[in-house]
Design an enzyme around this catalytic site. Structure first.
Site: not given
Length: 270
Positions: A67-71
Site C-alpha cells: 500500500a502507499p501507506a506502507y512507507g
C-alpha cells in the site's frame, strides 16, 4: 518434509485470480512508525527482504500485500520483484497516504487515479491485480459519496487493475463493498469476529475475502499449551468465505511455521 502451500491455492472469489491461503504483508518492508505491533522491529535491508520474498515463493505463497501507506514498501518491491511479476498476485491500495509519520486520507477520483498510476510506476508493472480502498473507518460514506468505486471500475476497464474492493472497518461497509465490487479485506481473528457477516455474504455470493490482522498483530493470548497460530488458522480456514489471510512477518522462522501450520490445518479441514 517441508510443508508448503503450492497445492492449496484457491480462487479469490470470482475475480479470476488464484491465491495462496496465506499472503505476505509488507508494511514492515517500508514503515516502522505508527504501527501497532507488540514488539519493535527493524526494517529489513534489500538482501533480507529478497531472501524473505524468495522463501515465501518457495513455500507456495503467491499473494503479496502492499500500500502507499506502507512507507517505502511499494518502491522497494518494484526492484525486488523484477523478473518475477507473473509469479505474484499483487494487492495494493488507494485512499491513505503516510507522510512525516502521519496518515492522511484522500478518496477523490483524481487522487485515486493518481495513486494507482504511481503504484504502477513504483511496482514496475503494467497492472495491479487487486486494488483495495484503504478506509479510514467511514466505510459507507466513502463508498456512497466519493465516487471512488466508479474510478476503480474505470481503471479496471482500462486494464490497469484486475479487481477492486475495500479494506474496511465495518460490517455495513464490507457488505456494500462486496455488493458493488470484487473483494473485501476484513479483520477476523480470535479476538475480533464482529465482521463475520461479511465472510458469510462472500461465501454465498462467491466474492473475494482477504483477512487482515489474522494473528491479531501478534496480540493473541490463549491458555498455555494452545498454539495461537494453529488456533487462529483453525478459526479462519474453517470458514468457507475466507480466501487468504495476510501475515506480515519478516521473521523467516515465523514465516515457515505459519506456512506449515496453515498447510496442516487446511488439509485436516478438507
Amino acid at each position: 518434509m517441508i510443508k508448503t502451500l503450492h497445492d492449496l491455492h484457491r480462487p479469490l472469489g470470482s475475480t479470476g485470480l488464484t491465491v495462496s491461503p496465506l499472503g505476505l504483508g509488507t508494511v514492515k518492508f517500508g514503515r516502522d512508525q505508527g504501527v501497532k505491533y507488540p514488539n519493535g522491529f527493524r526494517i529489513p535491508d534489500d538482501f533480507e527482504a529478497r531472501q524473505l520474498l524468495n522463501q515465501a515463493r518457495e513455500l507456495g505463497i503467491n499473494l503479496i500485500d502492499t500500500a502507499p501507506a506502507y512507507g517505502t514498501s511499494e518502491e522497494r518491491l518494484g526492484p525486488l520483484l523484477r523478473g518475477q511479476r507473473n509469479d505474484w498476485v499483487i494487492v495494493s491500495k488507494v485512499g491513505e497516504e503516510f507522510e512525516n509519520g502521519q496518515s492522511r486520507h484522500d478518496f477523490s477520483s483524481a487522487h485515486t487515479r493518481f495513486s494507482v498510476e504511481r503504484s504502477l510506476k513504483r511496482l514496475e508493472t503494467d497492472r495491479i491485480d487487486l486494488v483495495l480502498v484503504h478506509s479510514d473507518g467511514n466505510d459507507l460514506a466513502i463508498l456512497r459519496e466519493t465516487g471512488i468505486y466508479e474510478t476503480l471500475a474505470a481503471l479496471k476497464e482500462e486494464g490497469k487493475i484486475g479487481a477492486y474492493g475495500l479494506s474496511g472497518k465495518t460490517v455495513e461497509g464490507g457488505l456494500l463493498a462486496l455488493e458493488q465490487g470484487d473483494c473485501a479485506m476484513v479483520t477476523y481473528n480470535l479476538n475480533e469476529q464482529a465482521e463475520k457477516p461479511v465472510l458469510d455474504y462472500a461465501a454465498r455470493h462467491t466474492k473475494g475475502i482477504l483477512i487482515k490482522k489474522a494473528l491479531a498483530s501478534g496480540h493473541v493470548c490463549l491458555a498455555s499449551g494452545i498454539d495461537p497460530v494453529r488456533a487462529s488458522f483453525e478459526l479462519l480456514f474453517s470458514h468457507p468465505g475466507v480466501c487468504s489471510a495476510i501475515v506480515g512477518t519478516i521473521n523467516p522462522v515465523h514465516l515457515a511455521h505459519n506456512v506449515a501450520m496453515a498447510a496442516t490445518v487446511i488439509r485436516q479441514l478438507r
